[in-house]
Scaffold this active site. Structure first.
Site, PDB file in Angstrom:
ATOM      1  N   VAL A  13      52.574  18.332  -0.949  1.00  0.00           N
ATOM      2  CA  VAL A  13      52.737  19.731  -0.544  1.00  0.00           C
ATOM      3  C   VAL A  13      52.553  19.872   0.961  1.00  0.00           C
ATOM      4  O   VAL A  13      53.275  20.632   1.615  1.00  0.00           O
ATOM      5  CB  VAL A  13      51.756  20.636  -1.315  1.00  0.00           C
ATOM      6  CG1 VAL A  13      51.874  22.082  -0.852  1.00  0.00           C
ATOM      7  CG2 VAL A  13      52.017  20.542  -2.827  1.00  0.00           C
ATOM      8  N   ASP A 102      46.579  24.464 -12.914  1.00  0.00           N
ATOM      9  CA  ASP A 102      46.560  24.877 -14.320  1.00  0.00           C
ATOM     10  C   ASP A 102      45.403  24.244 -15.087  1.00  0.00           C
ATOM     11  O   ASP A 102      45.043  24.707 -16.163  1.00  0.00           O
ATOM     12  CB  ASP A 102      47.884  24.484 -14.983  1.00  0.00           C
ATOM     13  CG  ASP A 102      48.185  23.003 -14.848  1.00  0.00           C
ATOM     14  OD1 ASP A 102      48.418  22.553 -13.703  1.00  0.00           O
ATOM     15  OD2 ASP A 102      48.190  22.280 -15.856  1.00  0.00           O
ATOM     16  N   TYR A 125      38.138  17.011 -13.057  1.00  0.00           N
ATOM     17  CA  TYR A 125      39.071  17.536 -12.063  1.00  0.00           C
ATOM     18  C   TYR A 125      39.213  19.052 -12.195  1.00  0.00           C
ATOM     19  O   TYR A 125      39.080  19.792 -11.216  1.00  0.00           O
ATOM     20  CB  TYR A 125      40.427  16.859 -12.218  1.00  0.00           C
ATOM     21  CG  TYR A 125      41.549  17.552 -11.477  1.00  0.00           C
ATOM     22  CD1 TYR A 125      41.593  17.557 -10.086  1.00  0.00           C
ATOM     23  CD2 TYR A 125      42.576  18.202 -12.171  1.00  0.00           C
ATOM     24  CE1 TYR A 125      42.613  18.196  -9.401  1.00  0.00           C
ATOM     25  CE2 TYR A 125      43.602  18.830 -11.494  1.00  0.00           C
ATOM     26  CZ  TYR A 125      43.615  18.836 -10.114  1.00  0.00           C
ATOM     27  OH  TYR A 125      44.622  19.476  -9.446  1.00  0.00           O
ATOM     28  N   TRP A 150      52.348  20.858 -12.368  1.00  0.00           N
ATOM     29  CA  TRP A 150      53.409  19.856 -12.438  1.00  0.00           C
ATOM     30  C   TRP A 150      54.187  19.754 -11.124  1.00  0.00           C
ATOM     31  O   TRP A 150      55.417  19.836 -11.103  1.00  0.00           O
ATOM     32  CB  TRP A 150      54.356  20.176 -13.584  1.00  0.00           C
ATOM     33  CG  TRP A 150      53.767  20.151 -14.956  1.00  0.00           C
ATOM     34  CD1 TRP A 150      52.452  20.220 -15.311  1.00  0.00           C
ATOM     35  CD2 TRP A 150      54.492  20.056 -16.192  1.00  0.00           C
ATOM     36  NE1 TRP A 150      52.308  20.183 -16.671  1.00  0.00           N
ATOM     37  CE2 TRP A 150      53.550  20.078 -17.251  1.00  0.00           C
ATOM     38  CE3 TRP A 150      55.839  19.978 -16.507  1.00  0.00           C
ATOM     39  CZ2 TRP A 150      53.915  20.012 -18.591  1.00  0.00           C
ATOM     40  CZ3 TRP A 150      56.205  19.915 -17.840  1.00  0.00           C
ATOM     41  CH2 TRP A 150      55.247  19.928 -18.871  1.00  0.00           C
TER      42      TRP A 150
END
Length: 298
Positions: A13, A102, A125, A150
């Protein structure tokens, strides 16, 4: 111009954020040796030196299974460091944009997860990321927390690249078919972040909050892999895999950390609040594959 501190600028990212944020200010992209999130006690001094107006934090400990054996390291990076960033931002009226996951949910809900659904992380995590979120909210700083799922991008390793590599080297492939969510391009996460940063520069009185950002719709890892392989075959890739991947249950592929069975995120809050449109997961996958396909051509 705004001074924007970007952590994890060499990650999946972060790579896209360097592009997306470039027009919004002066980018500070420290190396890990200069800004090590695993050493939270060193971060405030670095922030004092750089004096950023905006902190964008995609960096995280993301080795989900390894985190079960390294909980202290995962919590230092994902929770304690996030708290330090948020507390500094609160003291200096800086904006913090932070990415989450998520995995803060247990995955047992039938429908898509909303921002106000109860968090019940099932892994080290997920728990560390949840504690990081809570620390940011408790700090009182201006913040956007963007939860996603994802993630896949042109840079770095991800599920799409793994499927393409395996399909070119194996004549059979099995993929989990009972975990659901939506693949989300790293470029989309970067573009949304840049949009929110731009808005905050124009008008600091923004609806700062936690938002979900993911491609729209719902799929399984198996369906996702099948589309990727179909796209590769149609594009003329030399695949060893003759047909489609075989669907398997997650129980047939045991992993140390529990994954959410349902990772679908409801993004209506983001789209309504900021009048944004998000692509379907199919369009997102096709666009990312096209970029990867173009990159391999002479």
């Amino acid at each position: 111009m705004a001074r924007i501190l970007l952590t994890g600028s060499t990650g999946q990212v972060g790579f896209e954020l360097r592009r997306a944020l470039a027009l919004h200010g002066e980018l500070i992209c420290p190396q890990r040796s200069q800004f090590d999130l695993s050493q939270p006690q060193t971060l405030a001094a670095a922030l004092d030196a750089w004096q950023p107006d905006i902190i964008v934090n995609p960096a995280a400990y993301t080795a989900v299974d390894k985190a079960e054996d390294e909980p202290q390291l995962a919590h230092a990076i994902n929770a304690t460091a996030a708290a330090v960033l948020a507390q500094w931002a609160a003291r200096h009226d800086a904006l913090l944009l932070h990415y989450s996951t998520d995995y803060v949910f247990d995955g047992d809900k039938d429908g898509a997860w909303r921002e106000d659904d109860a968090a019940r992380p099932q892994s080290v995590y997920g728990h560390s990321k949840w504690l990081g979120e809570e620390a940011i909210r408790a700090s009182g700083c201006r913040h956007f927390i963007l939860r996603t799922s994802w993630v896949a991008g042109v840079y770095g390793q991800n599920f799409m690249k793994t499927m393409l590599r395996l399909a070119t080297s194996r004549d059979s492939l099995s993929v989990v078919a009972d975990q659901f969510g939506a693949p989300t391009p790293a470029s989309l996460l970067a573009d949304v972040a840049a949009n929110l940063v731009g808005r905050s520069r124009i008008n600091p009185a923004q609806p700062y909050d936690t938002y979900h950002v993911a491609a729209q719709g719902r799929t399984s890892w198996h369906e996702y892999a099948s589309l990727v392989i179909t796209l590769a075959r149609d594009a003329g890739w030399a695949l060893a895999l003759a047909g489609s991947p075989q669907p398997i249950a997650s129980s047939a592929y045991p992993q140390k950390a529990k994954r959410p069975a349902n990772s679908q995120l409801d993004c209506d809050k983001l789209m309504t609040t900021f009048d944004l449109q998000l692509p379907t997961w199919q369009d997102a996958v096709r666009q990312l594959f096209q970029t990867l396909d173009n990159a391999r051509k002479p």
